[in-house]
Scaffold this active site. Sequence first.
Site, PDB file in Angstrom:
ATOM      1  N   LEU A 268       0.850  -1.188   0.000  1.00  0.00           N
ATOM      2  CA  LEU A 268       0.000   0.000   0.000  1.00  0.00           C
ATOM      3  C   LEU A 268       0.886   1.240   0.000  1.00  0.00           C
ATOM      4  O   LEU A 268       1.634   1.490   0.944  1.00  0.00           O
ATOM      5  CB  LEU A 268      -0.915  -0.012   1.227  1.00  0.00           C
ATOM      6  CG  LEU A 268      -1.954   1.105   1.336  1.00  0.00           C
ATOM      7  CD1 LEU A 268      -2.963   1.014   0.203  1.00  0.00           C
ATOM      8  CD2 LEU A 268      -2.675   1.034   2.682  1.00  0.00           C
ATOM      9  N   SER A 269       0.800   2.005  -1.080  1.00  0.00           N
ATOM     10  CA  SER A 269       1.667   3.161  -1.252  1.00  0.00           C
ATOM     11  C   SER A 269       1.247   4.299  -0.335  1.00  0.00           C
ATOM     12  O   SER A 269       0.059   4.480  -0.044  1.00  0.00           O
ATOM     13  CB  SER A 269       1.610   3.635  -2.710  1.00  0.00           C
ATOM     14  OG  SER A 269       2.192   4.912  -2.851  1.00  0.00           O
ATOM     15  N   LYS A 270       2.235   5.072   0.114  1.00  0.00           N
ATOM     16  CA  LYS A 270       1.922   6.254   0.918  1.00  0.00           C
ATOM     17  C   LYS A 270       1.026   7.220   0.155  1.00  0.00           C
ATOM     18  O   LYS A 270       0.290   8.000   0.751  1.00  0.00           O
ATOM     19  CB  LYS A 270       3.210   6.973   1.327  1.00  0.00           C
ATOM     20  CG  LYS A 270       4.018   6.266   2.407  1.00  0.00           C
ATOM     21  CD  LYS A 270       5.210   7.114   2.809  1.00  0.00           C
ATOM     22  CE  LYS A 270       6.001   6.459   3.920  1.00  0.00           C
ATOM     23  NZ  LYS A 270       7.152   7.278   4.357  1.00  0.00           N
ATOM     24  N   ARG A 271       1.116   7.162  -1.167  1.00  0.00           N
ATOM     25  CA  ARG A 271       0.318   8.086  -1.994  1.00  0.00           C
ATOM     26  C   ARG A 271      -1.092   7.574  -2.250  1.00  0.00           C
ATOM     27  O   ARG A 271      -1.916   8.285  -2.807  1.00  0.00           O
ATOM     28  CB  ARG A 271       1.047   8.331  -3.317  1.00  0.00           C
ATOM     29  CG  ARG A 271       2.339   9.116  -3.170  1.00  0.00           C
ATOM     30  CD  ARG A 271       3.064   9.292  -4.482  1.00  0.00           C
ATOM     31  NE  ARG A 271       3.587   8.025  -4.976  1.00  0.00           N
ATOM     32  CZ  ARG A 271       4.729   7.477  -4.582  1.00  0.00           C
ATOM     33  NH1 ARG A 271       5.451   8.083  -3.658  1.00  0.00           N
ATOM     34  NH2 ARG A 271       5.140   6.338  -5.080  1.00  0.00           N
ATOM     35  N   ASP A 272      -1.374   6.341  -1.868  1.00  0.00           N
ATOM     36  CA  ASP A 272      -2.709   5.784  -2.041  1.00  0.00           C
ATOM     37  C   ASP A 272      -3.645   6.410  -1.014  1.00  0.00           C
ATOM     38  O   ASP A 272      -3.314   6.480   0.170  1.00  0.00           O
ATOM     39  CB  ASP A 272      -2.659   4.262  -1.840  1.00  0.00           C
ATOM     40  CG  ASP A 272      -3.930   3.569  -2.304  1.00  0.00           C
ATOM     41  OD1 ASP A 272      -5.014   4.016  -1.886  1.00  0.00           O
ATOM     42  OD2 ASP A 272      -3.836   2.589  -3.055  1.00  0.00           O
TER      43      ASP A 272
END
Length: 501
Positions: A268-272
Amino acid sequence: MATPHALTTTATGADVRVRFCPSPTGLPHVGLIRTALFNWAYARHNGGKLVFRIEDTDAARDSEESYQQLLDALRWLKIDWDEGVEVGGPHAPYRQSERHDIYRGVIDKLLASGALYESFSNAEEIDARNEANGRAKQLGYDNFDRDLTDEQKAVFRAEGRQPALRLRVPDEDLTYVDLIRGEVTFPAGSFPDFVVVRPNGVPLYTFVNPVDDALMGITHVFRGEDLMPSTARQLVLYAALIEAGVTTFVPRFAHMPLVLGETGNKKLSKRDPQADLFLHRDRGFIPEGLLNYLALLGWAIGPDRDVFSLDEFVAAFDIENVNPNPARFDQKKAESINGDHIRMLDEKDFAERTIPYLAAAGLFDEPTHEQLVLAFRTAPLVQERVQLLGDVVGMMGFLFTDDISYDADAMKGLPANAADVLEACVTALEPVTDFTPQNIQDALAAALVEKLELKPRVAYGPPRVAITGRRVSPPLFESMELLGKDESLRRLGLLRDVLRE
Protein backbone atom coordinates in the site's frame (compact mmCIF):
# COMPACT_ATOMS: atom_id res chain seq x y z
CA MET A 1 28.32 -16.27 14.77
CA ALA A 2 25.05 -18.03 15.41
CA THR A 3 23.36 -15.73 17.87
CA PRO A 4 23.73 -17.41 21.27
CA HIS A 5 20.35 -18.29 22.68
CA ALA A 6 21.57 -17.26 26.12
CA LEU A 7 21.96 -13.67 24.92
CA THR A 8 18.43 -13.35 23.54
CA THR A 9 16.06 -11.75 26.01
CA THR A 10 13.61 -13.91 27.96
CA ALA A 11 11.67 -10.86 29.19
CA THR A 12 7.97 -11.40 29.87
CA GLY A 13 5.17 -9.57 31.64
CA ALA A 14 6.07 -6.21 33.13
CA ASP A 15 9.66 -6.55 31.86
CA VAL A 16 8.48 -6.29 28.24
CA ARG A 17 9.64 -3.08 26.55
CA VAL A 18 8.57 -2.33 22.98
CA ARG A 19 9.01 0.79 20.90
CA PHE A 20 7.39 2.81 18.16
CA CYS A 21 10.01 4.88 16.36
CA PRO A 22 8.74 6.56 13.17
CA SER A 23 10.51 9.15 11.07
CA PRO A 24 8.60 12.45 10.88
CA THR A 25 8.19 12.50 7.11
CA GLY A 26 4.87 13.01 5.40
CA LEU A 27 1.42 12.15 6.71
CA PRO A 28 0.86 9.19 9.05
CA HIS A 29 -0.28 6.19 7.03
CA VAL A 30 -2.25 3.13 8.07
CA GLY A 31 0.71 0.74 7.82
CA LEU A 32 2.65 2.88 10.27
CA ILE A 33 -0.30 3.08 12.64
CA ARG A 34 -0.78 -0.71 12.42
CA THR A 35 2.82 -1.01 13.66
CA ALA A 36 2.10 1.37 16.54
CA LEU A 37 -1.11 -0.52 17.37
CA PHE A 38 0.53 -3.95 17.53
CA ASN A 39 3.38 -2.67 19.70
CA TRP A 40 0.93 -0.85 21.97
CA ALA A 41 -1.33 -3.89 22.29
CA TYR A 42 1.60 -6.17 23.13
CA ALA A 43 2.79 -3.79 25.84
CA ARG A 44 -0.69 -3.43 27.33
CA HIS A 45 -1.41 -7.19 27.10
CA ASN A 46 1.77 -7.97 29.04
CA GLY A 47 1.69 -5.04 31.43
CA GLY A 48 4.94 -3.80 29.91
CA LYS A 49 6.08 -0.45 28.51
CA LEU A 50 5.74 1.27 25.13
CA VAL A 51 8.50 3.73 24.25
CA PHE A 52 7.74 6.36 21.58
CA ARG A 53 10.83 7.93 20.07
CA ILE A 54 11.42 9.88 16.88
CA GLU A 55 13.96 8.94 14.20
CA ASP A 56 14.69 12.46 12.95
CA THR A 57 18.28 12.36 11.73
CA ASP A 58 17.34 12.98 8.07
CA ALA A 59 17.23 16.76 8.12
CA ALA A 60 16.33 16.95 4.44
CA ARG A 61 13.11 14.94 4.84
CA ASP A 62 12.08 15.32 8.49
CA SER A 63 9.67 18.09 9.47
CA GLU A 64 8.17 19.49 12.63
CA GLU A 65 4.78 19.49 10.91
CA SER A 66 4.99 15.75 10.36
CA TYR A 67 6.04 15.26 14.00
CA GLN A 68 2.97 17.14 15.18
CA GLN A 69 0.80 15.08 12.84
CA LEU A 70 2.16 11.88 14.39
CA LEU A 71 1.21 13.17 17.83
CA ASP A 72 -2.22 14.19 16.54
CA ALA A 73 -2.77 10.74 15.02
CA LEU A 74 -1.84 8.79 18.15
CA ARG A 75 -3.83 11.08 20.42
CA TRP A 76 -6.90 10.84 18.19
CA LEU A 77 -6.65 7.05 18.26
CA LYS A 78 -5.92 7.07 22.02
CA ILE A 79 -2.73 5.05 21.55
CA ASP A 80 -0.76 6.17 24.60
CA TRP A 81 2.86 5.56 25.54
CA ASP A 82 4.78 5.17 28.77
CA GLU A 83 8.08 6.81 27.86
CA GLY A 84 9.17 9.03 25.05
CA VAL A 85 8.58 12.36 23.40
CA GLU A 86 6.18 14.69 25.19
CA VAL A 87 6.05 12.47 28.34
CA GLY A 88 9.77 12.02 29.11
CA GLY A 89 11.39 9.09 30.86
CA PRO A 90 14.70 7.72 32.12
CA HIS A 91 16.27 7.43 28.66
CA ALA A 92 15.64 10.96 27.41
CA PRO A 93 16.06 12.61 25.02
CA TYR A 94 13.78 10.59 22.75
CA ARG A 95 14.57 12.35 19.47
CA GLN A 96 17.61 11.04 17.60
CA SER A 97 18.63 14.54 16.58
CA GLU A 98 19.24 15.31 20.27
CA ARG A 99 21.29 12.18 21.02
CA HIS A 100 24.53 12.78 19.08
CA ASP A 101 26.72 12.95 22.19
CA ILE A 102 25.28 9.62 23.34
CA TYR A 103 26.08 8.01 19.99
CA ARG A 104 29.64 9.40 20.12
CA GLY A 105 30.20 7.64 23.43
CA VAL A 106 28.99 4.31 22.01
CA ILE A 107 31.13 4.74 18.88
CA ASP A 108 34.21 5.29 21.07
CA LYS A 109 33.51 2.06 22.97
CA LEU A 110 33.11 0.07 19.75
CA LEU A 111 36.34 1.52 18.35
CA ALA A 112 38.14 0.57 21.54
CA SER A 113 36.79 -2.99 21.36
CA GLY A 114 37.86 -3.35 17.71
CA ALA A 115 34.30 -3.87 16.47
CA LEU A 116 34.55 -0.70 14.34
CA TYR A 117 37.40 0.28 12.07
CA GLU A 118 38.30 3.20 9.84
CA SER A 119 37.59 2.75 6.14
CA PHE A 120 39.04 5.16 3.57
CA SER A 121 37.96 3.35 0.37
CA ASN A 122 35.72 5.25 -1.98
CA ALA A 123 33.17 3.74 -4.39
CA GLU A 124 35.47 3.98 -7.43
CA GLU A 125 38.29 2.17 -5.64
CA ILE A 126 35.98 -0.59 -4.44
CA ASP A 127 34.64 -1.11 -7.99
CA ALA A 128 38.15 -1.17 -9.43
CA ARG A 129 39.38 -3.74 -6.91
CA ASN A 130 36.35 -5.94 -7.52
CA GLU A 131 36.95 -5.81 -11.27
CA ALA A 132 40.68 -6.58 -10.87
CA ASN A 133 39.92 -9.52 -8.58
CA GLY A 134 37.19 -10.96 -10.78
CA ARG A 135 34.65 -10.22 -8.08
CA ALA A 136 31.06 -9.25 -9.00
CA LYS A 137 30.51 -5.52 -8.69
CA GLN A 138 27.17 -5.99 -6.90
CA LEU A 139 28.97 -7.68 -4.01
CA GLY A 140 30.14 -4.21 -3.03
CA TYR A 141 32.75 -3.56 -0.40
CA ASP A 142 35.54 -6.14 -0.11
CA ASN A 143 36.62 -5.54 3.53
CA PHE A 144 39.87 -4.04 2.17
CA ASP A 145 40.41 -1.56 5.01
CA ARG A 146 40.08 -4.02 7.89
CA ASP A 147 43.80 -4.28 8.54
CA LEU A 148 45.20 -0.97 7.41
CA THR A 149 48.38 0.01 9.24
CA ASP A 150 48.76 3.33 10.99
CA GLU A 151 51.15 4.37 8.22
CA GLN A 152 48.56 3.63 5.50
CA LYS A 153 45.91 5.56 7.41
CA ALA A 154 48.30 8.48 7.76
CA VAL A 155 48.83 8.55 3.99
CA PHE A 156 45.09 8.67 3.36
CA ARG A 157 44.67 11.47 5.88
CA ALA A 158 47.50 13.38 4.25
CA GLU A 159 45.47 13.22 1.04
CA GLY A 160 42.63 14.95 2.88
CA ARG A 161 40.48 11.85 3.21
CA GLN A 162 38.19 11.35 6.20
CA PRO A 163 37.30 7.76 7.10
CA ALA A 164 33.92 6.17 7.42
CA LEU A 165 33.53 3.68 10.25
CA ARG A 166 32.57 0.11 9.38
CA LEU A 167 31.43 -2.74 11.60
CA ARG A 168 33.31 -6.04 11.35
CA VAL A 169 30.95 -8.80 10.17
CA PRO A 170 31.90 -12.35 11.27
CA ASP A 171 32.19 -14.88 8.46
CA GLU A 172 29.53 -17.10 10.01
CA ASP A 173 25.82 -17.84 9.66
CA LEU A 174 23.50 -15.54 11.61
CA THR A 175 20.37 -17.12 13.04
CA TYR A 176 17.46 -15.77 15.05
CA VAL A 177 13.91 -16.94 15.80
CA ASP A 178 11.32 -14.55 14.41
CA LEU A 179 8.20 -14.53 16.61
CA ILE A 180 6.01 -14.50 13.51
CA ARG A 181 8.11 -16.35 10.93
CA GLY A 182 10.08 -18.88 12.95
CA GLU A 183 13.80 -19.57 12.60
CA VAL A 184 15.58 -17.36 10.07
CA THR A 185 19.19 -17.82 8.99
CA PHE A 186 21.35 -15.36 7.06
CA PRO A 187 24.19 -17.36 5.45
CA ALA A 188 27.80 -16.38 6.02
CA GLY A 189 28.94 -13.85 3.43
CA SER A 190 25.45 -12.41 2.89
CA PHE A 191 26.85 -8.91 3.33
CA PRO A 192 30.24 -7.27 3.90
CA ASP A 193 31.42 -5.01 6.68
CA PHE A 194 29.01 -2.09 6.52
CA VAL A 195 29.28 1.62 7.21
CA VAL A 196 27.75 2.80 10.49
CA VAL A 197 29.27 6.29 10.64
CA ARG A 198 29.75 8.57 7.64
CA PRO A 199 33.10 10.29 6.96
CA ASN A 200 31.55 13.51 8.34
CA GLY A 201 31.04 11.78 11.69
CA VAL A 202 27.27 11.42 11.42
CA PRO A 203 26.05 7.92 12.36
CA LEU A 204 23.65 6.14 10.02
CA TYR A 205 20.14 4.90 10.82
CA THR A 206 21.46 1.31 10.73
CA PHE A 207 23.56 2.25 13.74
CA VAL A 208 21.45 4.63 15.80
CA ASN A 209 18.25 2.58 15.62
CA PRO A 210 19.61 -0.57 17.32
CA VAL A 211 21.85 1.49 19.60
CA ASP A 212 18.80 3.36 20.89
CA ASP A 213 16.99 0.05 21.34
CA ALA A 214 19.94 -1.30 23.31
CA LEU A 215 20.33 1.80 25.51
CA MET A 216 16.59 1.97 26.18
CA GLY A 217 16.36 -1.71 27.12
CA ILE A 218 13.96 -2.62 24.30
CA THR A 219 13.16 -6.31 24.64
CA HIS A 220 10.93 -6.85 21.61
CA VAL A 221 11.24 -5.24 18.16
CA PHE A 222 8.07 -5.47 16.04
CA ARG A 223 8.27 -3.90 12.60
CA GLY A 224 7.31 -4.42 8.96
CA GLU A 225 8.68 -7.32 6.95
CA ASP A 226 10.28 -4.89 4.50
CA LEU A 227 12.85 -4.18 7.23
CA MET A 228 13.65 -7.86 7.73
CA PRO A 229 16.86 -7.84 5.60
CA SER A 230 18.41 -5.33 8.03
CA THR A 231 17.94 -7.72 10.96
CA ALA A 232 21.19 -9.52 10.12
CA ARG A 233 23.13 -6.28 10.49
CA GLN A 234 21.35 -5.55 13.75
CA LEU A 235 22.34 -8.97 15.12
CA VAL A 236 26.00 -8.29 14.30
CA LEU A 237 25.80 -4.86 15.91
CA TYR A 238 24.08 -6.26 18.99
CA ALA A 239 26.86 -8.81 19.44
CA ALA A 240 29.38 -5.96 19.29
CA LEU A 241 27.36 -3.85 21.75
CA ILE A 242 27.23 -6.75 24.20
CA GLU A 243 30.98 -7.31 23.90
CA ALA A 244 31.61 -3.60 24.49
CA GLY A 245 29.40 -3.61 27.59
CA VAL A 246 26.71 -1.33 26.12
CA THR A 247 23.92 -3.90 26.64
CA THR A 248 23.53 -7.45 27.91
CA PHE A 249 20.95 -9.01 25.59
CA VAL A 250 19.55 -9.27 22.07
CA PRO A 251 15.84 -8.38 21.68
CA ARG A 252 13.25 -10.70 20.18
CA PHE A 253 12.28 -9.73 16.64
CA ALA A 254 8.96 -10.06 14.81
CA HIS A 255 8.34 -8.89 11.26
CA MET A 256 4.73 -8.06 10.50
CA PRO A 257 3.17 -8.73 7.09
CA LEU A 258 3.01 -6.07 4.43
CA VAL A 259 -0.25 -4.20 3.93
CA LEU A 260 -1.25 -4.43 0.27
CA GLY A 261 -3.55 -2.16 -1.71
CA GLU A 262 -6.99 -3.37 -2.80
CA THR A 263 -5.69 -4.63 -6.14
CA GLY A 264 -2.43 -6.22 -7.23
CA ASN A 265 0.36 -7.39 -5.00
CA LYS A 266 2.12 -4.12 -4.27
CA LYS A 267 2.59 -2.64 -0.83
CA LEU A 268 0.00 0.00 0.00
CA SER A 269 1.67 3.16 -1.25
CA LYS A 270 1.92 6.25 0.92
CA ARG A 271 0.32 8.09 -1.99
CA ASP A 272 -2.71 5.78 -2.04
CA PRO A 273 -5.76 7.50 -0.49
CA GLN A 274 -6.40 4.34 1.53
CA ALA A 275 -3.05 4.84 3.26
CA ASP A 276 -3.89 8.36 4.47
CA LEU A 277 -4.96 8.10 8.10
CA PHE A 278 -6.34 11.64 8.20
CA LEU A 279 -8.40 11.09 5.08
CA HIS A 280 -10.10 8.20 6.88
CA ARG A 281 -10.72 10.50 9.84
CA ASP A 282 -12.06 13.26 7.60
CA ARG A 283 -14.46 10.82 5.95
CA GLY A 284 -15.81 9.79 9.33
CA PHE A 285 -13.99 6.75 10.66
CA ILE A 286 -14.11 6.65 14.44
CA PRO A 287 -11.04 5.46 16.38
CA GLU A 288 -12.81 2.33 17.62
CA GLY A 289 -13.75 1.23 14.11
CA LEU A 290 -10.48 2.06 12.40
CA LEU A 291 -8.35 0.39 15.08
CA ASN A 292 -10.55 -2.71 14.94
CA TYR A 293 -9.96 -2.93 11.19
CA LEU A 294 -6.22 -2.26 11.41
CA ALA A 295 -5.96 -5.04 14.00
CA LEU A 296 -7.33 -7.43 11.37
CA LEU A 297 -4.46 -6.65 8.98
CA GLY A 298 -2.51 -9.75 9.89
CA TRP A 299 -4.29 -10.89 13.04
CA ALA A 300 -7.64 -12.41 13.99
CA ILE A 301 -9.43 -12.65 17.32
CA GLY A 302 -11.13 -15.88 16.26
CA PRO A 303 -12.86 -17.64 13.38
CA ASP A 304 -15.84 -15.83 11.84
CA ARG A 305 -15.49 -12.81 14.11
CA ASP A 306 -14.37 -9.43 12.85
CA VAL A 307 -15.88 -6.92 15.28
CA PHE A 308 -14.43 -6.47 18.76
CA SER A 309 -13.60 -3.75 21.25
CA LEU A 310 -10.13 -2.41 21.92
CA ASP A 311 -10.18 -4.03 25.37
CA GLU A 312 -10.99 -7.38 23.79
CA PHE A 313 -8.17 -6.89 21.31
CA VAL A 314 -5.62 -6.16 24.03
CA ALA A 315 -6.78 -9.13 26.10
CA ALA A 316 -6.45 -11.54 23.16
CA PHE A 317 -3.42 -10.15 21.31
CA ASP A 318 -0.18 -12.07 20.98
CA ILE A 319 2.40 -11.21 18.33
CA GLU A 320 3.03 -14.90 17.74
CA ASN A 321 -0.51 -15.25 16.37
CA VAL A 322 0.09 -12.70 13.61
CA ASN A 323 -0.16 -14.22 10.15
CA PRO A 324 3.07 -13.81 8.12
CA ASN A 325 1.19 -13.56 4.82
CA PRO A 326 0.49 -10.12 3.31
CA ALA A 327 -2.72 -8.42 4.43
CA ARG A 328 -4.92 -6.61 1.92
CA PHE A 329 -6.60 -3.31 2.78
CA ASP A 330 -10.32 -3.73 2.01
CA GLN A 331 -12.06 -0.34 2.07
CA LYS A 332 -15.60 -1.75 2.10
CA LYS A 333 -14.84 -4.11 4.97
CA ALA A 334 -13.18 -1.29 6.90
CA GLU A 335 -16.26 0.90 6.47
CA SER A 336 -18.61 -1.93 7.42
CA ILE A 337 -16.69 -2.55 10.65
CA ASN A 338 -16.70 1.16 11.36
CA GLY A 339 -20.48 1.18 10.90
CA ASP A 340 -20.78 -1.62 13.44
CA HIS A 341 -18.82 0.45 15.95
CA ILE A 342 -20.93 3.54 15.23
CA ARG A 343 -24.01 1.53 16.16
CA MET A 344 -22.35 0.52 19.44
CA LEU A 345 -22.07 4.16 20.55
CA ASP A 346 -24.73 5.48 22.88
CA GLU A 347 -27.01 8.05 21.25
CA LYS A 348 -25.53 11.07 23.01
CA ASP A 349 -21.95 10.08 22.17
CA PHE A 350 -22.88 9.50 18.54
CA ALA A 351 -24.71 12.84 18.32
CA GLU A 352 -21.73 14.73 19.77
CA ARG A 353 -19.40 13.14 17.24
CA THR A 354 -21.59 14.23 14.32
CA ILE A 355 -21.43 17.96 15.14
CA PRO A 356 -17.91 18.61 13.74
CA TYR A 357 -18.86 16.92 10.46
CA LEU A 358 -22.05 18.98 10.13
CA ALA A 359 -20.06 22.13 10.87
CA ALA A 360 -17.28 21.19 8.42
CA ALA A 361 -19.90 20.79 5.69
CA GLY A 362 -21.02 24.38 6.25
CA LEU A 363 -24.45 23.51 7.67
CA PHE A 364 -23.67 25.87 10.51
CA ASP A 365 -20.65 27.75 11.87
CA GLU A 366 -21.22 27.91 15.58
CA PRO A 367 -24.40 25.89 16.07
CA THR A 368 -27.25 27.65 17.84
CA HIS A 369 -29.08 25.96 20.67
CA GLU A 370 -31.93 25.15 18.30
CA GLN A 371 -29.56 23.60 15.76
CA LEU A 372 -27.91 21.47 18.43
CA VAL A 373 -31.27 20.28 19.68
CA LEU A 374 -32.25 19.42 16.11
CA ALA A 375 -29.00 17.54 15.52
CA PHE A 376 -29.33 15.59 18.76
CA ARG A 377 -32.96 14.70 17.99
CA THR A 378 -32.05 13.54 14.47
CA ALA A 379 -28.87 11.59 15.30
CA PRO A 380 -30.65 8.48 16.63
CA LEU A 381 -32.67 8.31 13.41
CA VAL A 382 -29.55 8.01 11.25
CA GLN A 383 -27.23 6.07 13.56
CA GLU A 384 -28.40 2.74 12.16
CA ARG A 385 -28.06 3.99 8.58
CA VAL A 386 -24.47 5.30 8.37
CA GLN A 387 -21.09 3.62 8.19
CA LEU A 388 -19.04 6.81 8.42
CA LEU A 389 -19.66 9.95 10.46
CA GLY A 390 -19.29 11.90 7.24
CA ASP A 391 -22.45 10.19 5.96
CA VAL A 392 -24.54 12.21 8.43
CA VAL A 393 -24.07 15.31 6.29
CA GLY A 394 -26.09 13.82 3.45
CA MET A 395 -28.56 12.21 5.81
CA MET A 396 -29.20 15.23 8.03
CA GLY A 397 -28.29 18.19 5.82
CA PHE A 398 -31.86 18.76 4.64
CA LEU A 399 -32.85 19.83 8.16
CA PHE A 400 -30.42 22.75 8.26
CA THR A 401 -31.27 24.49 5.01
CA ASP A 402 -34.31 26.00 3.37
CA ASP A 403 -32.75 25.61 -0.06
CA ILE A 404 -33.59 21.99 -0.81
CA SER A 405 -31.80 20.28 -3.70
CA TYR A 406 -32.66 16.95 -5.26
CA ASP A 407 -30.19 14.14 -5.97
CA ALA A 408 -30.25 13.05 -9.59
CA ASP A 409 -30.70 9.36 -8.76
CA ALA A 410 -33.60 10.24 -6.45
CA MET A 411 -35.39 12.18 -9.20
CA LYS A 412 -34.74 9.44 -11.72
CA GLY A 413 -36.45 6.92 -9.47
CA LEU A 414 -39.71 8.85 -9.10
CA PRO A 415 -42.83 7.27 -10.63
CA ALA A 416 -44.65 8.97 -13.50
CA ASN A 417 -47.50 10.05 -11.21
CA ALA A 418 -45.21 11.55 -8.56
CA ALA A 419 -46.79 15.02 -8.86
CA ASP A 420 -50.24 13.55 -8.18
CA VAL A 421 -48.86 11.62 -5.20
CA LEU A 422 -47.39 14.81 -3.75
CA GLU A 423 -50.69 16.65 -4.33
CA ALA A 424 -52.44 13.91 -2.36
CA CYS A 425 -49.85 14.28 0.43
CA VAL A 426 -50.52 18.01 0.75
CA THR A 427 -54.28 17.45 0.81
CA ALA A 428 -53.96 14.71 3.45
CA LEU A 429 -51.62 16.61 5.77
CA GLU A 430 -53.20 20.07 5.73
CA PRO A 431 -55.93 19.09 8.22
CA VAL A 432 -53.49 17.38 10.63
CA THR A 433 -53.17 19.52 13.73
CA ASP A 434 -50.99 17.37 15.98
CA PHE A 435 -48.04 16.87 13.63
CA THR A 436 -46.56 13.68 15.16
CA PRO A 437 -44.99 10.77 13.27
CA GLN A 438 -47.96 8.54 13.97
CA ASN A 439 -50.52 11.09 12.83
CA ILE A 440 -48.45 11.86 9.72
CA GLN A 441 -48.23 8.15 8.89
CA ASP A 442 -51.94 7.60 9.43
CA ALA A 443 -52.88 10.51 7.15
CA LEU A 444 -50.47 9.50 4.36
CA ALA A 445 -51.36 5.81 4.57
CA ALA A 446 -55.07 6.65 4.17
CA ALA A 447 -54.43 8.95 1.21
CA LEU A 448 -51.76 6.98 -0.66
CA VAL A 449 -52.04 3.32 0.28
CA GLU A 450 -55.79 3.04 0.79
CA LYS A 451 -57.24 5.68 -1.52
CA LEU A 452 -54.68 5.61 -4.38
CA GLU A 453 -53.94 1.91 -3.77
CA LEU A 454 -50.19 2.43 -3.96
CA LYS A 455 -47.73 0.02 -2.41
CA PRO A 456 -45.90 1.69 0.50
CA ARG A 457 -42.53 1.42 -1.28
CA VAL A 458 -43.96 3.42 -4.20
CA ALA A 459 -46.19 5.67 -2.13
CA TYR A 460 -43.55 7.13 0.13
CA GLY A 461 -40.83 7.64 -2.49
CA PRO A 462 -42.07 11.03 -3.78
CA PRO A 463 -42.63 12.61 -0.34
CA ARG A 464 -39.21 11.33 0.82
CA VAL A 465 -37.51 13.04 -2.12
CA ALA A 466 -39.57 16.20 -1.56
CA ILE A 467 -38.65 16.38 2.13
CA THR A 468 -35.00 15.30 2.05
CA GLY A 469 -33.90 15.54 -1.60
CA ARG A 470 -32.61 11.97 -1.32
CA ARG A 471 -33.72 8.44 -2.04
CA VAL A 472 -32.23 7.22 1.26
CA SER A 473 -32.89 9.30 4.33
CA PRO A 474 -33.88 9.17 7.98
CA PRO A 475 -37.39 7.78 8.59
CA LEU A 476 -39.84 9.88 6.61
CA PHE A 477 -42.49 10.59 9.23
CA GLU A 478 -39.94 11.55 11.90
CA SER A 479 -38.17 13.77 9.36
CA MET A 480 -41.40 15.63 8.64
CA GLU A 481 -42.04 16.13 12.34
CA LEU A 482 -38.53 17.58 12.76
CA LEU A 483 -39.09 19.99 9.86
CA GLY A 484 -42.50 20.99 11.13
CA LYS A 485 -45.84 21.11 9.31
CA ASP A 486 -45.40 24.36 7.44
CA GLU A 487 -41.97 23.51 6.02
CA SER A 488 -43.04 19.97 5.18
CA LEU A 489 -46.06 21.24 3.23
CA ARG A 490 -43.89 23.82 1.48
CA ARG A 491 -41.42 21.18 0.33
CA LEU A 492 -44.14 18.78 -0.82
CA GLY A 493 -45.69 21.57 -2.88
CA LEU A 494 -42.32 22.70 -4.21
CA LEU A 495 -41.41 19.35 -5.76
CA ARG A 496 -44.98 18.92 -7.03
CA ASP A 497 -44.68 22.20 -8.90
CA VAL A 498 -41.19 21.32 -10.21
CA LEU A 499 -42.53 18.06 -11.62
CA ARG A 500 -45.50 19.78 -13.30
CA GLU A 501 -43.40 22.42 -15.04
